[in-house]
Structures are given as C-alpha cells and as structure tokens.
Design a protein around this motif. Structure first.
Motif, PDB file in Angstrom:
ATOM      1  N   GLY A  67      -0.321   2.086   1.591  1.00 16.17           N
ATOM      2  CA  GLY A  67       0.446   1.498   0.510  1.00 16.17           C
ATOM      3  C   GLY A  67      -0.375   1.227  -0.746  1.00 16.17           C
ATOM      4  O   GLY A  67      -1.366   0.509  -0.700  1.00 16.17           O
ATOM      5  N   PHE A  68       0.007   1.832  -1.857  1.00 18.33           N
ATOM      6  CA  PHE A  68      -0.524   1.617  -3.207  1.00 18.33           C
ATOM      7  C   PHE A  68      -1.967   2.088  -3.414  1.00 18.33           C
ATOM      8  O   PHE A  68      -2.421   2.123  -4.549  1.00 18.33           O
ATOM      9  CB  PHE A  68      -0.417   0.135  -3.626  1.00 18.33           C
ATOM     10  CG  PHE A  68       0.988  -0.268  -3.938  1.00 18.33           C
ATOM     11  CD1 PHE A  68       1.501  -0.120  -5.212  1.00 18.33           C
ATOM     12  CD2 PHE A  68       1.819  -0.754  -2.941  1.00 18.33           C
ATOM     13  CE1 PHE A  68       2.813  -0.464  -5.494  1.00 18.33           C
ATOM     14  CE2 PHE A  68       3.127  -1.096  -3.211  1.00 18.33           C
ATOM     15  CZ  PHE A  68       3.623  -0.964  -4.492  1.00 18.33           C
ATOM     16  N   ALA A  69      -2.680   2.452  -2.355  1.00 17.71           N
ATOM     17  CA  ALA A  69      -4.086   2.823  -2.558  1.00 17.71           C
ATOM     18  C   ALA A  69      -4.201   4.035  -3.481  1.00 17.71           C
ATOM     19  O   ALA A  69      -4.970   4.042  -4.451  1.00 17.71           O
ATOM     20  CB  ALA A  69      -4.755   3.107  -1.212  1.00 17.71           C
ATOM     21  N   GLY A  70      -3.437   5.087  -3.180  1.00 17.17           N
ATOM     22  CA  GLY A  70      -3.527   6.316  -3.967  1.00 17.17           C
ATOM     23  C   GLY A  70      -3.115   6.116  -5.414  1.00 17.17           C
ATOM     24  O   GLY A  70      -3.797   6.583  -6.338  1.00 17.17           O
ATOM     25  N   VAL A  71      -2.012   5.409  -5.632  1.00 15.97           N
ATOM     26  CA  VAL A  71      -1.548   5.240  -7.014  1.00 15.97           C
ATOM     27  C   VAL A  71      -2.523   4.367  -7.814  1.00 15.97           C
ATOM     28  O   VAL A  71      -2.703   4.580  -9.015  1.00 15.97           O
ATOM     29  CB  VAL A  71      -0.108   4.677  -7.109  1.00 15.97           C
ATOM     30  CG1 VAL A  71       0.905   5.633  -6.536  1.00 15.97           C
ATOM     31  CG2 VAL A  71       0.016   3.332  -6.472  1.00 15.97           C
TER      32      VAL A  71
END
Lengths: 512, 366
Positions: free
Chosen positions: B85-89
C-alpha cells in the motif's frame, strides 16, 4: 477487499514496529509416541528391503499425522477420518505380517497402536492452548491462523462450542494478508507451513503473535532477509528466534506434506474420458485438495478472478503461462474442458453435433497423416500444396482441438487436399467458420455473465476458503468454480487434451 | 477538520531522523533535502495528519532514484515491505518532486541546445494553451533578431516559429493530438480539477501553471492499475495554507499520470501507470525512456524488468504476496551479476521498521 487507505497501511507499519513473537509449547505424550514411531519406521524404510511397501505404509501414516499436528480439534474428531485410515492401515498391517519381518513390523505395530489410541482420545492440546491464550487477553481483536483452508470448518465448529471461542477470527495466510491488524494472533502449525508466507513472522499483522510448537519438535523462525546485502529497520519488540529446546528434538519440516507432482500428474492424466491429442499442460494444485491441468501452449489463456479488484476489472483473461500461486482460476464445476466450447454448442443447438463431427473429421485425418508420414514430411507436402504458413509449430497447433481452423484459407485448403478431403474443403471451412463465430460469441457472453455474477459478489468466502461456486444465470453449462492456485508444477507435461480443465481430487497426494 | 498526528510517527519526529540528510551532506546537493512533500497531510478518519516516517522514507527513495542517474548505470533499489500500500506511488512522487526541482534549476539554454541539435523530421511535442500537439522539428532559425526553432505540425504541413524564450513548450518525443483545432482554444478554468495551492505547496514549487505546462516523463509505475488508481486519484491528501485552513487534493494532482488524465492525449504528464498483467509494452511509452521505473510488486518486476534498459529501478515487494520470493531471487541474481561497485548509494537512508532495503548501482544496458 478494495485498496487500503493510507491510515490502514499506517496501522500495519505500526504493528510491524511494535509486534512481539512468542513460542508457546504444547505437549502430548500419546501424539509424541505416535510421531516417534512414524519417524522410526520412515528411517528404517528408506533404502531398506521392501522399500516400496514400507514407503506406502509411511505415506499413509504421515497422511494421518499431519492433520493431528495442525488442527486445534480433539484427536478423536470426525474430521480426522480415523475410521477410514485405520481400515487401510489394518489391511497393510496384515500384509506386513505375512510378507515382512523384523523391526519394520514392530515399528508399524507401535505406530498403528499409537494412532488407534489417538483415535479414541478426546484430548485437544492445541485447542486448549489457543483458548488459554485468548482468555489471557482482556479485549481486542483476536485471531487464529491455520495453514490450509480445509481445516477451517472443523475448527470453527469446535471453537464455537467453547467459552470465548465464538468471537475468534479463523484465518488462513491469504485471508490474513488482506485482514485488518489484530491484537492477538495464534499461529498453529510448524513455521514450515508458512515458508511461502514469511510475512506471518516478518511483518506480523498482530501486536502479539503466539506460535504453537509441539514440545519435541525443533522449529525456528525463517530468516527475515530476502535480499542480498540488505538493511532492515529494527523492530522495537521481538521474540526469541528459536524456542528453548525441552527434549531431544526432531525436525519440524517432516510434519509438512510435500507435493507429489508425479502422482498428481498421473491422476490428472487419468481424468480424460476419451482419446485425444497430446498437448502441453501445466498442472496446478488448487485449494481444498483439488488439482487441474491447464493448457501451456504459447497462446493458451485462462480466466481468473481478482478478488481485490472491483466491478468489471475482477474478471481477467491472462496467458496460461502467467498463472502463479495465489491466483484465482475459473473452471467449470463438472465436466472439465473448454467452457467456451460448451456454451457455443448450447447456442448452436442441434447443428452443433454436425459441426463438431466435421471438426473431428478433419483433425483426425490430419493427425493420422502426421502419424503416418511424420511432421517434417507433412509440412513439406503442405507447402507444395500452397500452404503459406506450414511449419512444425503451426502443424502442431492445427491438430489440437482449440484451433477450429487455420487463419489463412490457403493453409486450410492445402490440409484438406493432403488428407483426401479436398472436395469437402469449402463446406468444412464454412462449418469451422460457424464454430469460430460461436466460440467468439460464447467468449463475450461468458465475460458478461461472469461480470454479472461475480463483479459485485462478496468474495470473502473465496478468499478465506480458496474455493467458491458460481452459477451462470440461464445457462446449461453447469456451475463455475473459482479455485485458488496453491502451487504450480515446476515443469509442463504432455497430456491428453481432454484432461484439460478436469478437476481431480489430490489431497491424498500431498505426501511424497 | 483539524490537524492531527499520525499513529506511529508524531509530527516532527522525522526531522531528527537520518534519511535524506546524511546523503545530502555526503553528496553536497539539495536534492536529498527533507523535501516539500513533507508538507503533505493525509486523511486519517476526520483528521488530516502528517505523513508517517515510512511514507517519507519512500519519497526519499524516489528522490534518490532521480538524483543518482548516471550514464550507463542504473540505481536499483529493492524494498521488501509489510504491505504494498502506497509504497510505489510515494517512490514515484519523490521522483516527480526531485525532477520538478531539477527542472526549475536547469537552464532554458540547455533545453534549447538539445532542441537545436535535433535533425529535421525528428518528433517533437508542442504545448499550446495546456494541450499537446504532435509536430516535427524543422530547423533552428533567427527571425527578427530572435533565436528560435521552426516546427512543422504534422497534419497541416506548415512551419511555425517558436522563439527561444518559449522553447520549454517543446519537448522531444511524439505525443499529443495529431490535429490542432481551427481556432486557438481558450483555457477553460472551470474544468481545472486541481488546486494550484495544493500543487505548489505539495511539491514546493513556485508556479503550478508552469509545472503543468509541459511533459516531463519522470516515473513509470507498473502494478495493479485498480489499486494504483485508488491511491493516486481517490485517497485524500491536503496541505496547510499559510492563510489558515487546508487545501485538499490527490497525489494524482502532483504526479499527473497520463492514464488517468481527462484528456489522455492532449494533457501533459509526469508519470504513467501500466498494468503488471500487460502482455506487451506500449512502444510509444518505451521510447520515452522514463528515468525511473517503479515495479509495484514481484509480478511487475519479473515480467517487465527489461523493458527499460536505461531506467533506474525501484522494486516494491510485498511480504504477503506470493510473487515476492521469486522476484527477490531474480533481484539477488541481478545484484551478483550486474552490480558495478560495493557502495550502497542509499546507505544513509535508514529504513523504517518492517522494511528491508537494498540498493546498488548496476550496468544499465543489458
């Protein structure tokens, strides 16, 4: 579930920081006696005389042992199926007495008596410890983690009848991965059960994680580092990596069944009900002890469901070679084969019989010619007859049931001339075109029907059990089953094309 | 709405942390500063709270991926995380932020020199009133004592002069609409869905309108489109205004993802999202050579790792995903075979608890 909010993600990191892992030792003298006898017999069987017979005995005993080691229900619970197992073992024991001698018979006798004793015992050491741990906590979200979904039903039933047992979340690793964070989680089963799910220990989803361990079994948390030369953020609380050894320990890995791919492939092969062409296939082990073969040709596709997505995006068609552990594969519930073909036949009505007959006729004739002359010769002759795309790969594809006709009419005419059906070429081409259109329409229809059936469905059951049935409204092609893929065989195999899509039971073949 | 505090990382704690700062000192560059995205707040229940430590770490990784670019080398950063969750973005956000700042400092002269080195017929994209149009480079020229270039709009086959001072309107590559409208369009502010305050404070830039005025493809995200779409377009963020109150927005406002634009062809973009299930790469996308590719998950990495030979890699591996083990093995193999020195370029970034990280420089071309 839908994507997590940043606040939910933050809660997972927060738990990762503060969580604590702890071993909880569970003991049972009768179970230890049985386990030791099985291990001794296994040691004796390997490489000894009558090895094949003794390995068969060990396989049955291990098959009886693993559910006892990971299911927090009484030893005599009906889910253990002791009656059936004891009957099979009794028959094997008679054979052992007649055909074998010495230490093996004695050890088998010990193991048999050990299992017989367990089958009568109402003791539930795993379940008792789970409830003790839960009772020790005042409040909070509490859960129990089981390694495989087939254990959920009996555990739920047993815990429901115990004080404080009703409110427990009963989870599998897949469900835990999607779950909100918990306060207490009790992990049942050796850490080897969870080697594919290191997050259970490396990124715990609960503030306090208890890992149940049999007193005589040696176990340790898996290494948390996956990457070479990596650095990790330190957790603020942690537990012992290895438990205090209480007795002379034996390895935990032996309690975990291994997939016997050779046996499973053999069983998948036996599912074919008629003679067909040999095709390349991948064999998948599915949730709840099923197995299936799916096409592994270059252009083979399968439909999968993505429970984490919403609406139309849930249903996807992917390259069969991309299937991997954890995917949710769509299959016909009964009958196997191509769903598209079944639906196309239903749409075509009575004419389907004649069209399929024509399909079989030209395919059989081509296969017969390939068998007679060899593929190289057939390719050469097809080229001479004007086939622009004749090559070994295409020839192989043209023989399979999935290719209704060639893309280029010149290829088709050449094939028909080659197999002596030149005069029928026009009629058969038209028939195959009709079938092709029907298949195309059926494909679109299936997608639409699936979208209607699954797009907004609650897939919680699917995620927790790994298997869920769907009914396509108004269609006579049987129900559809979505199965989670638990493992994919490491290499492709050649099987009869009619074995594709046929689900077979394989739970007894886990043990190598 | 009140300003609150994150559960695990109270506002302000991170300023004493080591990431960003040490690298900054080592490399003597501003690009690893704590960064303006620390102004971002996220919604937690009824409050907006400061980004937690782990989130700011991922932003710092994204910044480093842009700053570490070297010809012939790529920075490979692998992150094993408790949940994807949210790491890539956030990694991609850090890259966009760093690139936006390097934009501001990079000279117009440099860009103009790049344009004038093109050959006649090379594809360019010209921005007009917020929309992009395909064109080709014709020639450098001087008109009325003003240096500039001539471009040819493909559909019209007519040349237009663009003076040097406006050369940032022109980017290299074939993007945008084929045909220009007959009348010069007027900017319609009613359809502008992003807040200039949110973009300017969130990225720490002076002018949002300048930021959106041209393409600068910085990061490609490969993963599950639906999850990325939620994180980019639906998850609510905000910035605190000097005059009081909050300005709300979405990460998409800062990252300008081509796929999620209202006008996918005509609008400028900084990032793009691609499905990890995609069978083949979009050739137009491949040709743009993003400096950073963020693989959001093991499947995205094992399947598409060699699509961008020059890009730096940020690989996010979710510990709870089945594909993580295989991807980690591939990364380890890549580390052994392609690492060019023993330095860990991100060694000064202290990973947050629960996150395993490795980073190294590798030969870019395979």
């Amino acid at each position: 579930m839908t994507a997590r909010t940043l606040a939910q993600v933050d809660a997972i990191y927060d738990v990762a920081v503060r969580s604590s892992l702890r071993w909880e030792i569970v003991d049972s003298e009768p179970f230890e006696t049985f386990d030791v006898a099985v291990r001794s017999l296994q040691h004796l069987a390997n490489g000894g005389p009558e090895e094949a017979f003794w390995l068969e005995v060990v396989r049955k005993l291990r098959d009886a042992r693993w559910p006892l080691s990971v299911t927090p229900v009484p030893f005599n619970h009906p889910s253990h199926q002791h009656g059936k197992r004891m009957d099979e073992l009794a028959a094997l024991f008679s054979r052992a007495q007649d055909q074998c001698s010495g230490e093996g018979v004695r050890l088998f006798h010990d193991a048999y008596l050990g299992l017989q004793q367990l089958a009568c015992l109402n003791d539930n050491p795993l379940g008792d410890r789970v409830l003790e741990l839960m009772d020790s906590a005042d409040v909070g979200v509490r859960g129990i983690l089981l390694p495989v979904s087939r254990l959920i039903s009996p555990v739920k039933e047993v815990l429901r009848g115990r004080p404080n047992g009703g409110g427990l979340k009963i989870l599998t690793p897949a469900k835990l991965a999607d779950s909100e964070t918990l306060d207490i989680l009790v992990v049942v089963g050796s850490t080897y059960w969870y080697r594919k799910y290191p997050f259970v220990f490396s990124a715990p989803r609960a503030l306090q994680v208890y890992v149940l361990k049999w007193a005589w079994i040696n176990d340790a948390f898996p290494l948390f580092e996956l990457l070479i030369s990596s650095r990790s953020g330190a957790r603020r609380a942690s537990g012992e990596t290895t438990p205090r050894i209480q007795r002379n320990s034996v390895g935990a890995e032996d309690l975990v069944p291994r997939v016997d791919w050779t046996a499973i492939e053999s069983r998948v092969r036996s599912a074919a009900t008629e003679v067909g062409e040999s095709v390349s296939a991948s064999v998948c082990l599915l949730a709840q002890g099923w197995a299936v073969a799916i096409g592994a040709e270059n252009d083979s596709t399968v439909r999968i469901i993505e429970p984490s997505l919403a609406g139309d995006q849930r249903i996807q068609e992917i390259h069969a070679g991309d299937i991997e552990d954890g995917d949710y594969l769509l299959l016909r519930s009964h009958g196997g084969g191509e769903l598209v073909a079944a639906l196309a036949d239903e749409e075509l009505g009575e004419s389907a019989v004649d069209l399929r007959s024509k399909q079989r006729a030209w395919k059989s004739a081509l296969r017969a010619e390939v068998r007679r002359s060899g593929p190289d010769s057939v390719v050469r002759r097809l080229k001479k007859l004007g086939s622009p795309r004749a090559n070994l790969m295409n020839l192989r594809n043209w023989q399979t049931a999935r290719f209704l006709r060639t893309q280029d009419r010149a290829d088709f005419n050449a094939i028909m001339k080659l197999v002596g059906m030149g005069e029928e070429a026009h009629a058969v081409w038209d028939a195959m075109s009709t079938l092709t259109n029907a298949h195309r329409k059926a494909g679109h229809k299936i997608t639409k029907l699936l979208q209607a059936a699954a797009a907004d469905a609650d897939l919680a059951t699917l995620v927790s059990t790994g298997l869920m049935e769907f009914h396509l409204e108004g269609q006579d092609v049987g129900n559809l089953t979505i199965c989670r893929v638990d493992a994919v065989a490491p290499t492709a195999v050649e099987i009869n094309e009619h074995s594709l899509g046929q689900r077979v039971r394989a739970e007894d073949l886990w043990l190598a | 709405m009140v300003l609150g505090r994150a559960t695990s990382t109270p506002l302000g704690n991170w300023q004493e942390g080591s990431w960003g700062r040490s690298l900054d000192a080592e490399r003597n560059t501003d690009s690893f500063d704590s960064g303006p995205t620390s102004n971002l707040l996220f919604r937690a229940g009824s409050q907006f709270v400061a980004l937690p430590e782990w989130a700011r770490f991922f932003v710092a990784v994204g910044r480093a991926a842009v700053a570490a670019r070297e010809s012939g080398r790529r920075l490979v950063t692998a992150l094993v995380v408790p949940t994807r969750g949210f790491a890539g973005v956030l990694v991609a956000l850090g890259s966009v932020e760093a690139q936006a700042h390097s934009d501001l400092h990079s000279a117009t002269d440099e860009h103009f020199a790049r344009l004038t080195s093109l050959s006649r017929g090379d594809s360019v994209t010209v921005l007009e009133v917020g929309k992009k149009y395909r064109a080709s480079f014709d020639r450098p020229s001087r008109v009325n004592s003003i240096d500039g270039i001539f471009v040819v709009y493909e559909q019209e086959q007519m040349t237009y002069f663009i003076p040097r001072a406006q050369c940032r309107r022109v980017s290299i590559g074939s993007l945008g609409r084929d045909k220009r409208p007959r009348r010069t369009p007027k900017r319609d502010r009613r359809v502008q869905r992003w807040s200039a305050d949110f973009v300017e404070i969130g990225l720490g830039i002076d002018s949002a309108s300048e930021f959106v005025a041209r393409d600068d493809f910085t990061a490609l995200l490969i993963g599950r489109v639906n999850e990325l779409q939620y994180e980019l377009e639906e998850a609510e963020f905000a910035v605190q205004l000097d005059r009081g109150g909050f300005e709300r927005g979405h990460l998409e406002d800062l990252m300008r993802t081509k796929r999620f634009a209202d006008d996918k062809v005509g609008e400028t973009f900084r990032t793009e999202v691609m499905s990890d299930r995609a069978r083949e790469l979009d050739p137009a996308l491949t040709a743009l050579e993003p400096p950073v590719v963020v693989f959001d998950g093991g499947r995205a990495f094992t399947k598409h790792k060699f699509g961008w030979p020059e890009a730096s890699w940020a690989v996010v591996l979710d510990q709870s995903a089945d594909s993580t083990g295989e991807a980690a093995e591939v990364l380890n193999q890549y580390y052994v075979e392609h690492r060019v020195d023993d330095d860990d370029p991100l060694r000064a970034l202290k990973p947050p608890p629960g996150v395993e990280v490795t980073s190294f420089l590798a030969r870019a071309t395979l």
